[in-house]
Design an enzyme around this catalytic site. Structure first.
Site, mmCIF file in Angstrom:
data_model
loop_
_atom_site.group_PDB
_atom_site.id
_atom_site.type_symbol
_atom_site.label_atom_id
_atom_site.label_comp_id
_atom_site.label_asym_id
_atom_site.label_seq_id
_atom_site.Cartn_x
_atom_site.Cartn_y
_atom_site.Cartn_z
ATOM 1 N N SER A 62 44.226 54.768 35.189
ATOM 2 C CA SER A 62 43.866 54.083 36.431
ATOM 3 C C SER A 62 44.319 54.843 37.670
ATOM 4 O O SER A 62 43.610 54.875 38.681
ATOM 5 C CB SER A 62 44.466 52.674 36.453
ATOM 6 N N HIS B 234 48.349 52.358 41.032
ATOM 7 C CA HIS B 234 47.019 52.438 41.621
ATOM 8 C C HIS B 234 47.081 52.943 43.056
ATOM 9 O O HIS B 234 46.300 53.819 43.445
ATOM 10 C CB HIS B 234 46.343 51.068 41.577
#
Length: 204
Positions: A131, A177
């Site tokens: 991610s 993230h």
């Protein structure tokens, strides 16, 4: 980087890095599933124990986890979500940036996400997934669109939706993230600036 550069990149490059990354991530997932004897609970695999990002383990000198954790996934849904995003975003970004630059954004973004997750996760927390690198590609796409004087709204909307998911869904590393996103923005901007400085007639 100019529009002409990017159009040339679209013609010259076919996405090879993105399919290769998807193949590697999928193969590693299959290996963990085989080790664990379960597709859903593949995180029980020995490879997870050796490769996932855990602060305590990294403090013992196992620095490779900053990279290897980005190739592990918790279950098939986690894998599918990241690989679909990698394909959707990456296939065009690889053409626009070229393979070396694309790989730089992906790899450094992966590290940026891992470092951010490491800094803001509890000592025993286990982090894994591509991610951070995928968010780096989102940031990279935003910079490229801006460089081409195209609307950045689609990219910003995609980032916003994924950040909302990161906040609302449990057990997702928001720090990872954000770290990947910021790293992707900075690295892509630097790469484009360097490309422009190398153009004829530009100051060096």
């Amino acid at each position: 980087m100019t529009c002409a550069d990017c159009q040339t990149g679209v013609t010259r490059y076919r996405p090879l890095v993105v399919p290769a990354l998807i193949a590697v991530n999928t193969a590693i997932f299959a290996l963990t599933a085989a080790q664990a004897g379960s597709v859903a609970d593949n995180s029980r695999a020995g490879l997870f124990e050796s490769w996932s990002l855990v602060t305590d383990q990294l403090a013992r000198g196992e620095w490779w986890r900053l990279v290897t954790s980005g190739f592990l996934h918790f279950g098939p849904i986690h894998l599918a979500f990241n690989m679909i995003a990698l394909w959707v975003i990456g296939k065009d970004l690889e053409r626009l940036l070229g393979r070396p630059r694309f790989l730089a954004v992906y790899g450094i973004g992966l590290l940026g996400g891992s470092v951010a997750a490491l800094c803001f996760s509890p000592p025993q927390a286990e982090t894994a997934g591509a991610s951070g690198a995928v968010f780096a590609l989102m940031g990279g796409l935003t910079v490229v669109l801006r460089a081409l004087n195209l609307s950045v709204r689609p990219a910003l909307a995609m980032i916003a939706i994924n950040l909302v998911i990161s906040v609302t869904v449990p057990n997702i590393s928001l720090a990872g993230h954000l770290g990947g996103l910021l790293t992707g923005l900075v690295v892509t901007a630097l790469l484009i600036r360097h490309a422009r400085r190398r153009e004829p007639g530009q100051p060096r």
